[in-house]
Design a protein around this motif. Structure first.
Motif, PDB file in Angstrom:
ATOM      1  N   TYR A  99       0.857  -1.180   0.000  1.00 32.98           N
ATOM      2  CA  TYR A  99       0.000   0.000   0.000  1.00 32.98           C
ATOM      3  C   TYR A  99       0.896   1.234   0.000  1.00 32.98           C
ATOM      4  N   ASP A 100       0.319   2.412  -0.083  1.00 33.17           N
ATOM      5  CA  ASP A 100       1.085   3.649  -0.113  1.00 33.17           C
ATOM      6  C   ASP A 100       1.453   4.050   1.312  1.00 33.17           C
ATOM      7  N   LEU A 101       2.733   3.963   1.657  1.00 34.60           N
ATOM      8  CA  LEU A 101       3.186   4.309   3.001  1.00 34.60           C
ATOM      9  C   LEU A 101       2.995   5.790   3.310  1.00 34.60           C
ATOM     10  N   GLY A 102       2.790   6.606   2.271  1.00 32.73           N
ATOM     11  CA  GLY A 102       2.559   8.033   2.464  1.00 32.73           C
ATOM     12  C   GLY A 102       1.328   8.334   3.300  1.00 32.73           C
ATOM     13  N   ALA A 103       0.452   7.362   3.487  1.00 28.59           N
ATOM     14  CA  ALA A 103      -0.716   7.548   4.341  1.00 28.59           C
ATOM     15  C   ALA A 103      -0.320   7.616   5.825  1.00 28.59           C
ATOM     16  N   PHE A 104       0.886   7.121   6.165  1.00 26.90           N
ATOM     17  CA  PHE A 104       1.322   7.069   7.552  1.00 26.90           C
ATOM     18  C   PHE A 104       2.601   7.855   7.833  1.00 26.90           C
ATOM     19  N   TRP A 105       3.463   7.983   6.819  1.00 31.97           N
ATOM     20  CA  TRP A 105       4.743   8.672   6.985  1.00 31.97           C
ATOM     21  C   TRP A 105       4.918   9.675   5.855  1.00 31.97           C
ATOM     22  N   ARG A 106       5.678  10.745   6.123  1.00 30.14           N
ATOM     23  CA  ARG A 106       5.873  11.795   5.119  1.00 30.14           C
ATOM     24  C   ARG A 106       6.719  11.328   3.945  1.00 30.14           C
ATOM     25  N   SER A 107       7.747  10.523   4.223  1.00 27.61           N
ATOM     26  CA  SER A 107       8.682  10.085   3.191  1.00 27.61           C
ATOM     27  C   SER A 107       9.522   8.945   3.756  1.00 27.61           C
ATOM     28  N   PRO A 108      10.371   8.320   2.944  1.00 27.71           N
ATOM     29  CA  PRO A 108      11.261   7.282   3.480  1.00 27.71           C
ATOM     30  C   PRO A 108      12.223   7.834   4.541  1.00 27.71           C
ATOM     31  N   GLU A 109      12.433   9.145   4.563  1.00 25.39           N
ATOM     32  CA  GLU A 109      13.337   9.754   5.541  1.00 25.39           C
ATOM     33  C   GLU A 109      12.637  10.117   6.850  1.00 25.39           C
ATOM     34  N   ASP A 110      11.339   9.925   6.938  1.00 23.73           N
ATOM     35  CA  ASP A 110      10.588  10.243   8.148  1.00 23.73           C
ATOM     36  C   ASP A 110      11.184   9.467   9.330  1.00 23.73           C
ATOM     37  N   PRO A 111      11.584  10.144  10.418  1.00 19.46           N
ATOM     38  CA  PRO A 111      12.200   9.450  11.551  1.00 19.46           C
ATOM     39  C   PRO A 111      11.253   8.489  12.274  1.00 19.46           C
ATOM     40  N   GLN A 112       9.940   8.650  12.068  1.00 16.50           N
ATOM     41  CA  GLN A 112       8.990   7.734  12.697  1.00 16.50           C
ATOM     42  C   GLN A 112       8.850   6.421  11.921  1.00 16.50           C
ATOM     43  N   LEU A 113       9.388   6.364  10.706  1.00 16.00           N
ATOM     44  CA  LEU A 113       9.341   5.146   9.913  1.00 16.00           C
ATOM     45  C   LEU A 113      10.558   4.291  10.249  1.00 16.00           C
ATOM     46  N   VAL A 114      10.303   3.094  10.687  1.00 17.03           N
ATOM     47  CA  VAL A 114      11.384   2.130  10.848  1.00 17.03           C
ATOM     48  C   VAL A 114      11.056   0.921   9.992  1.00 17.03           C
ATOM     49  N   VAL A 115      12.083   0.215   9.602  1.00 19.14           N
ATOM     50  CA  VAL A 115      11.914  -0.936   8.719  1.00 19.14           C
ATOM     51  C   VAL A 115      12.435  -2.172   9.414  1.00 19.14           C
ATOM     52  N   LEU A 116      11.640  -3.192   9.365  1.00 21.50           N
ATOM     53  CA  LEU A 116      11.999  -4.488   9.926  1.00 21.50           C
ATOM     54  C   LEU A 116      12.272  -5.429   8.769  1.00 21.50           C
ATOM     55  N   ARG A 117      13.436  -6.034   8.773  1.00 17.93           N
ATOM     56  CA  ARG A 117      13.858  -6.974   7.727  1.00 17.93           C
ATOM     57  C   ARG A 117      13.693  -8.372   8.287  1.00 17.93           C
ATOM     58  N   ARG A 118      13.056  -9.258   7.479  1.00 11.93           N
ATOM     59  CA  ARG A 118      12.794 -10.597   7.974  1.00 11.93           C
ATOM     60  C   ARG A 118      13.301 -11.631   6.974  1.00 11.93           C
ATOM     61  N   GLY A 119      14.294 -12.339   7.387  1.00 10.06           N
ATOM     62  CA  GLY A 119      14.751 -13.462   6.590  1.00 10.06           C
ATOM     63  C   GLY A 119      14.227 -14.738   7.191  1.00 10.06           C
ATOM     64  N   ALA A 120      13.948 -15.706   6.360  1.00  9.66           N
ATOM     65  CA  ALA A 120      13.427 -16.981   6.853  1.00  9.66           C
ATOM     66  C   ALA A 120      14.463 -17.645   7.758  1.00  9.66           C
ATOM     67  N   SER A 121      13.989 -18.162   8.897  1.00  4.20           N
ATOM     68  CA  SER A 121      14.906 -18.877   9.790  1.00  4.20           C
ATOM     69  C   SER A 121      15.158 -20.257   9.220  1.00  4.20           C
TER      70      SER A 121
END
Length: 141
Positions: A118-140
């Motif tokens: 979906y469009d993340l712009g609905a929750f954060w201003r941009s990819p640089e928004d400090p409130q946006l964090v990214v969780l990376r998930r690799g299969a165990s």
């Protein structure tokens, strides 16, 4: 029933179809006392070096931060009536790398390879928004 395959390519199209049709996943983490906690969210997935790699754009809530700091293992479960279920055991890690945040922003914007974004712009201003964090998930493994 659990399906074991020699490589992800054997089930990749089916995985994309199920995850794309369902969209929402239940993420399970555990606290320091080993109690499970669930939340419903929309991860996006891509295939990197023949294996699934998941991404989650999220807010860094104290509960998520504490759970994953204590135990990075998480489970993502997809289920809908009339559709087979998908469960992914993963090891999760936070990334603050600007290139990762921009990549994930675009993956969500393109509705992800599986059709669940979906469009993340609905929750954060941009990819640089400090409130946006990214969780990376690799299969165990």
């Amino acid at each position: 029933m659990t399906t074991r395959v020699p490589d992800f390519a054997a089930i990749g199209e089916e995985f994309d179809a199920y995850v794309g049709a369902i969209g929402y996943a239940t993420m399970v983490t555990v606290d320091a006392r080993h109690r499970p906690r669930t939340r419903v969210l929309i991860p996006v997935w891509e295939v990197v070096d023949g294996a699934p790699l998941g991404w989650l754009a999220t807010f860094p809530t104290p509960v998520k931060l504490a759970h994953l700091a204590g135990n990075p293992h998480a489970n993502f479960s997809y289920w809908a009536p009339g559709i087979n279920s998908v469960a992914v055991d993963a090891v999760a890690e936070w990334t603050e790398i600007p290139a990762d945040k921009r990549r994930v922003w675009q993956l969500y914007r393109r509705t992800s390879p599986t059709g669940a974004g979906y469009d993340l712009g609905a929750f954060w201003r941009s990819p640089e928004d400090p409130q946006l964090v990214v969780l990376r998930r690799g299969a165990s493994r």
